[in-house]
Write a protein that holds these residues in place. Structure first.
Motif, PDB file in Angstrom:
ATOM      1  N   LEU A 169       0.849  -1.191   0.000  1.00  0.00           N
ATOM      2  CA  LEU A 169       0.000   0.000   0.000  1.00  0.00           C
ATOM      3  C   LEU A 169       0.890   1.250   0.000  1.00  0.00           C
ATOM      4  CD1 LEU A 169      -2.572  -1.175   2.682  1.00  0.00           C
ATOM      5  CD2 LEU A 169      -3.024  -0.893   0.232  1.00  0.00           C
ATOM      6  N   ILE A 170       0.562   2.199  -0.863  1.00  0.00           N
ATOM      7  CA  ILE A 170       1.382   3.409  -0.972  1.00  0.00           C
ATOM      8  C   ILE A 170       0.559   4.620  -0.550  1.00  0.00           C
ATOM      9  CG2 ILE A 170       2.639   4.929  -2.538  1.00  0.00           C
ATOM     10  CD1 ILE A 170       3.408   2.520  -4.178  1.00  0.00           C
ATOM     11  N   ILE A 171       1.076   5.351   0.480  1.00  0.00           N
ATOM     12  CA  ILE A 171       0.454   6.597   0.933  1.00  0.00           C
ATOM     13  C   ILE A 171       1.358   7.748   0.468  1.00  0.00           C
ATOM     14  CG2 ILE A 171      -0.265   7.938   2.954  1.00  0.00           C
ATOM     15  CD1 ILE A 171       0.292   4.310   3.501  1.00  0.00           C
ATOM     16  N   THR A 172       0.765   8.718  -0.154  1.00  0.00           N
ATOM     17  CA  THR A 172       1.540   9.846  -0.673  1.00  0.00           C
ATOM     18  C   THR A 172       1.328  11.081   0.204  1.00  0.00           C
ATOM     19  OG1 THR A 172       1.373   9.014  -2.935  1.00  0.00           O
ATOM     20  CG2 THR A 172       1.951  11.340  -2.661  1.00  0.00           C
ATOM     21  N   ILE A 173       2.458  11.652   0.671  1.00  0.00           N
ATOM     22  CA  ILE A 173       2.405  12.916   1.402  1.00  0.00           C
ATOM     23  C   ILE A 173       2.851  13.999   0.425  1.00  0.00           C
ATOM     24  CG2 ILE A 173       3.339  14.230   3.342  1.00  0.00           C
ATOM     25  CD1 ILE A 173       3.717  11.637   4.825  1.00  0.00           C
ATOM     26  N   GLY A 174       1.918  14.814   0.063  1.00  0.00           N
ATOM     27  CA  GLY A 174       2.193  15.824  -0.963  1.00  0.00           C
ATOM     28  C   GLY A 174       3.026  16.994  -0.453  1.00  0.00           C
ATOM     29  N   ASP A 175       3.403  17.806  -1.378  1.00  0.00           N
ATOM     30  CA  ASP A 175       4.251  18.967  -1.084  1.00  0.00           C
ATOM     31  C   ASP A 175       3.616  19.901  -0.082  1.00  0.00           C
ATOM     32  OD1 ASP A 175       6.561  20.704  -1.631  1.00  0.00           O
ATOM     33  OD2 ASP A 175       5.053  22.001  -2.596  1.00  0.00           O
ATOM     34  N   VAL A 176       2.258  19.947  -0.065  1.00  0.00           N
ATOM     35  CA  VAL A 176       1.567  20.901   0.809  1.00  0.00           C
ATOM     36  C   VAL A 176       1.708  20.527   2.281  1.00  0.00           C
ATOM     37  CG1 VAL A 176      -0.096  21.560  -0.967  1.00  0.00           C
ATOM     38  CG2 VAL A 176      -0.596  19.617   0.567  1.00  0.00           C
TER      39      VAL A 176
ATOM     40  N   THR B  70      11.457  14.921  -5.611  1.00  0.00           N
ATOM     41  CA  THR B  70      11.264  16.361  -5.873  1.00  0.00           C
ATOM     42  C   THR B  70      10.945  16.542  -7.353  1.00  0.00           C
ATOM     43  OG1 THR B  70      13.572  16.765  -6.442  1.00  0.00           O
ATOM     44  CG2 THR B  70      12.970  16.926  -4.097  1.00  0.00           C
ATOM     45  N   ASP B  71      10.693  17.818  -7.710  1.00  0.00           N
ATOM     46  CA  ASP B  71      10.561  18.119  -9.144  1.00  0.00           C
ATOM     47  C   ASP B  71      11.961  18.365  -9.696  1.00  0.00           C
ATOM     48  OD1 ASP B  71      11.350  20.636  -8.320  1.00  0.00           O
ATOM     49  OD2 ASP B  71       9.306  21.467  -8.361  1.00  0.00           O
ATOM     50  N   SER B  72      12.023  18.807 -10.897  1.00  0.00           N
ATOM     51  CA  SER B  72      13.324  19.000 -11.539  1.00  0.00           C
ATOM     52  C   SER B  72      13.836  20.428 -11.405  1.00  0.00           C
ATOM     53  CB  SER B  72      13.237  18.619 -13.032  1.00  0.00           C
ATOM     54  OG  SER B  72      12.278  19.431 -13.687  1.00  0.00           O
ATOM     55  N   THR B  73      13.099  21.265 -10.664  1.00  0.00           N
ATOM     56  CA  THR B  73      13.532  22.645 -10.480  1.00  0.00           C
ATOM     57  C   THR B  73      14.768  22.650  -9.577  1.00  0.00           C
ATOM     58  OG1 THR B  73      11.247  23.399 -10.657  1.00  0.00           O
ATOM     59  CG2 THR B  73      12.860  24.942  -9.733  1.00  0.00           C
ATOM     60  N   GLY B  74      15.768  23.456  -9.924  1.00  0.00           N
ATOM     61  CA  GLY B  74      16.980  23.517  -9.133  1.00  0.00           C
ATOM     62  C   GLY B  74      17.960  22.438  -9.532  1.00  0.00           C
ATOM     63  N   SER B  75      19.101  22.455  -8.836  1.00  0.00           N
ATOM     64  CA  SER B  75      20.145  21.491  -9.188  1.00  0.00           C
ATOM     65  C   SER B  75      19.761  20.091  -8.704  1.00  0.00           C
ATOM     66  CB  SER B  75      21.471  21.914  -8.549  1.00  0.00           C
ATOM     67  OG  SER B  75      21.373  21.812  -7.127  1.00  0.00           O
ATOM     68  N   SER B  76      20.370  19.157  -9.325  1.00  0.00           N
ATOM     69  CA  SER B  76      20.112  17.758  -8.932  1.00  0.00           C
ATOM     70  C   SER B  76      20.570  17.507  -7.506  1.00  0.00           C
ATOM     71  CB  SER B  76      20.846  16.803  -9.888  1.00  0.00           C
ATOM     72  OG  SER B  76      20.340  16.925 -11.190  1.00  0.00           O
TER      73      SER B  76
ATOM     74  N   ALA C 167      14.232  11.979  -9.620  1.00  0.00           N
ATOM     75  CA  ALA C 167      13.945  10.748 -10.362  1.00  0.00           C
ATOM     76  C   ALA C 167      12.510  10.281 -10.093  1.00  0.00           C
ATOM     77  CB  ALA C 167      14.942   9.658  -9.962  1.00  0.00           C
ATOM     78  N   PHE C 168      12.033   9.412 -10.968  1.00  0.00           N
ATOM     79  CA  PHE C 168      10.701   8.811 -10.858  1.00  0.00           C
ATOM     80  C   PHE C 168       9.592   9.855 -10.721  1.00  0.00           C
ATOM     81  CE2 PHE C 168      13.672   5.721  -9.001  1.00  0.00           C
ATOM     82  CZ  PHE C 168      13.520   4.680  -9.920  1.00  0.00           C
ATOM     83  N   PRO C 169       9.523  10.860 -11.623  1.00  0.00           N
ATOM     84  CA  PRO C 169       8.414  11.824 -11.560  1.00  0.00           C
ATOM     85  C   PRO C 169       7.098  11.132 -11.892  1.00  0.00           C
ATOM     86  CG  PRO C 169       9.635  12.111 -13.591  1.00  0.00           C
ATOM     87  CD  PRO C 169      10.416  11.094 -12.790  1.00  0.00           C
ATOM     88  N   VAL C 170       6.023  11.664 -11.305  1.00  0.00           N
ATOM     89  CA  VAL C 170       4.698  11.100 -11.594  1.00  0.00           C
ATOM     90  C   VAL C 170       3.996  11.924 -12.670  1.00  0.00           C
ATOM     91  CG1 VAL C 170       4.429  10.058  -9.333  1.00  0.00           C
ATOM     92  CG2 VAL C 170       3.704  12.430  -9.701  1.00  0.00           C
ATOM     93  N   ALA C 171       4.610  13.075 -13.051  1.00  0.00           N
ATOM     94  CA  ALA C 171       4.025  13.944 -14.089  1.00  0.00           C
ATOM     95  C   ALA C 171       5.162  14.743 -14.727  1.00  0.00           C
ATOM     96  CB  ALA C 171       2.988  14.879 -13.471  1.00  0.00           C
ATOM     97  N   PRO C 172       4.973  15.232 -15.943  1.00  0.00           N
ATOM     98  CA  PRO C 172       6.002  16.085 -16.551  1.00  0.00           C
ATOM     99  C   PRO C 172       6.199  17.348 -15.714  1.00  0.00           C
ATOM    100  CG  PRO C 172       4.400  15.373 -18.190  1.00  0.00           C
ATOM    101  CD  PRO C 172       3.830  15.001 -16.843  1.00  0.00           C
ATOM    102  N   ASN C 173       7.419  17.823 -15.613  1.00  0.00           N
ATOM    103  CA  ASN C 173       7.689  19.024 -14.819  1.00  0.00           C
ATOM    104  C   ASN C 173       7.491  20.292 -15.673  1.00  0.00           C
ATOM    105  OD1 ASN C 173       8.710  18.051 -12.117  1.00  0.00           O
ATOM    106  ND2 ASN C 173      10.086  16.902 -13.476  1.00  0.00           N
TER     107      ASN C 173
ATOM    108  N   ARG D 239       4.619  19.971 -11.248  1.00  0.00           N
ATOM    109  CA  ARG D 239       5.818  19.985 -10.402  1.00  0.00           C
ATOM    110  C   ARG D 239       5.451  19.768  -8.924  1.00  0.00           C
ATOM    111  NH1 ARG D 239       7.313  23.976 -14.230  1.00  0.00           N
ATOM    112  NH2 ARG D 239       6.460  25.639 -12.938  1.00  0.00           N
ATOM    113  N   GLN D 240       4.299  20.321  -8.521  1.00  0.00           N
ATOM    114  CA  GLN D 240       3.858  20.095  -7.138  1.00  0.00           C
ATOM    115  C   GLN D 240       3.571  18.604  -6.889  1.00  0.00           C
ATOM    116  OE1 GLN D 240       0.140  21.946  -5.947  1.00  0.00           O
ATOM    117  NE2 GLN D 240       0.944  22.277  -3.880  1.00  0.00           N
ATOM    118  N   MET D 241       3.027  17.938  -7.899  1.00  0.00           N
ATOM    119  CA  MET D 241       2.756  16.496  -7.764  1.00  0.00           C
ATOM    120  C   MET D 241       4.054  15.714  -7.608  1.00  0.00           C
ATOM    121  SD  MET D 241      -0.242  16.038 -10.634  1.00  0.00           S
ATOM    122  CE  MET D 241      -0.220  14.287 -10.474  1.00  0.00           C
ATOM    123  N   ASN D 242       5.114  16.195  -8.305  1.00  0.00           N
ATOM    124  CA  ASN D 242       6.377  15.464  -8.215  1.00  0.00           C
ATOM    125  C   ASN D 242       7.089  15.712  -6.880  1.00  0.00           C
ATOM    126  OD1 ASN D 242       6.124  14.280 -10.743  1.00  0.00           O
ATOM    127  ND2 ASN D 242       7.096  16.036 -11.794  1.00  0.00           N
ATOM    128  N   ARG D 243       6.792  16.828  -6.211  1.00  0.00           N
ATOM    129  CA  ARG D 243       7.410  17.070  -4.911  1.00  0.00           C
ATOM    130  C   ARG D 243       6.574  16.335  -3.845  1.00  0.00           C
ATOM    131  NH1 ARG D 243       7.314  22.364  -7.120  1.00  0.00           N
ATOM    132  NH2 ARG D 243       5.582  22.932  -5.744  1.00  0.00           N
TER     133      ARG D 243
END
Length: 311
Positions: free
Chosen positions: A191-198, A236-242, A278-284, A290-294
């Motif tokens: 089971l996967i629980i996602t804690i979003g960026d908010v 995270t999203d792809s904003t900023g350095s790796s 890595a492993f984004p759930v949506a295009p950044n 990007r919020q979904m990926n964070r």
């Protein structure tokens, strides 16, 4: 003693008269009576079983011998010899009959002894059979008691298993309700629980009160599922350095892991991995994507299973 002396005297006279050829008067019948007397005297059972009859025979022969010594008439001598001969025969017959009666009596005693021995043996066998039956009954009772104990133990095990099943079902139901509340998704990994960026501070790893409340629900769920483990994965999203994204994802995953441990979840039940962008759930490409990926994903293992690596 007297009877013995009489027999000895008569026998001596018989032998003396038979051996002395000078005795003028005798008869063949008297000689036969004398011979019968010698034979009877040599038969021990006559003196044993017919002493009275033998004594009478001895006296009769003595009278015949006396008549012969007095040289009475041959007719008188034969008369007395015949009488002596008859008494000798009577003594022998009486002795024979009493001997037979004694043999029969002895046989009867032997038969009684054999019967007594047989009855004793039969009684002993009956006692042994009774003892064996009693032992068999005791063994059967013991077996029955053991069987009852085993049945009771089996019933107890069944009852315990049923109680465990009901308890497990209740925990599963409670866990499922919590997972539904946490909007968990079922996957092959668990089971996967996602804690979003908010639920974190902006560009920070600090959990907001809502983030803490979400983890409290998860900690309660873990308390109901002792055979499950957790893998906290940060993204995270792809904003900023790796490097920045990797560090941010690691700090957020670490923050989640530390919060769960503070909520009494055993440390060895909570693992952590950080993947950065890595492993984004949506295009950044948009702010929403990007919020979904964070995010932080918490993988709750299946019952008693390990969590497979991400692919």
């Amino acid at each position: 003693m007297k009877h013995t002396l009489i027999k000895s005297a008569i026998l001596a006279s018989v032998l003396a008269l038979g051996a002395c050829s000078s005795v003028p008067t005798t008869t063949p019948l008297l000689d036969q009576a004398r011979g019968d007397f010698v034979a009877a005297n040599n038969n021990s059972r006559v003196s044993t079983f017919a002493p009275l009859e033998f004594k009478q025979a001895s006296e009769a022969l003595e009278q015949a011998n006396a008549a012969a010594a007095r040289k009475e008439s041959l007719e008188q001598i034969d008369k007395l010899a015949y009488l002596a001969k008859q008494k000798i025969a009577t003594a022998q017959e009486v002795a024979k009959q009493k001997q037979a009666e004694a043999d029969i009596a002895a046989s009867g005693k032997e038969r009684d002894a054999v019967r007594l021995e047989a009855r004793t043996a039969e009684a002993d066998r009956a006692k042994m059979d009774a003892a064996a039956s009693k032992a068999a009954a005791a063994a059967a009772n013991a077996d029955a008691a053991a069987a009852q104990n085993q049945a009771a133990a089996a019933q107890g095990q069944v009852a315990a298993a049923e109680a465990q099943t009901r308890e497990a079902q209740a925990r599963a139901a409670q866990l499922e309700a919590l997972m539904t509340d946490l909007q968990a998704k079922k996957t092959e990994r668990g089971l996967i629980i996602t804690i979003g960026d908010v639920l974190f501070g902006v560009n920070q790893a600090n959990l907001t009160p809502n983030g803490q409340a979400t983890l409290r629900k998860l900690a309660d769920a873990l308390a109901q599922a002792p055979n499950r483990t957790v893998l906290v994965e940060g993204f995270t999203d792809s904003t900023g350095s790796s490097a920045h994204n990797q560090q941010l994802s690691e700090r957020r995953a670490t923050s989640v892991r530390a919060a769960l441990v503070d909520m009494d979840v055993a440390r060895d039940r909570v693992a952590m991995r950080a993947y950065g962008e890595a492993f984004p759930v949506a295009p950044n490409d948009t702010a929403g994507n990007r919020q979904m990926n964070r995010r932080v994903e918490i993988v709750l293992s299946n019952e008693g299973a390990t969590i497979a690596p991400r692919r």
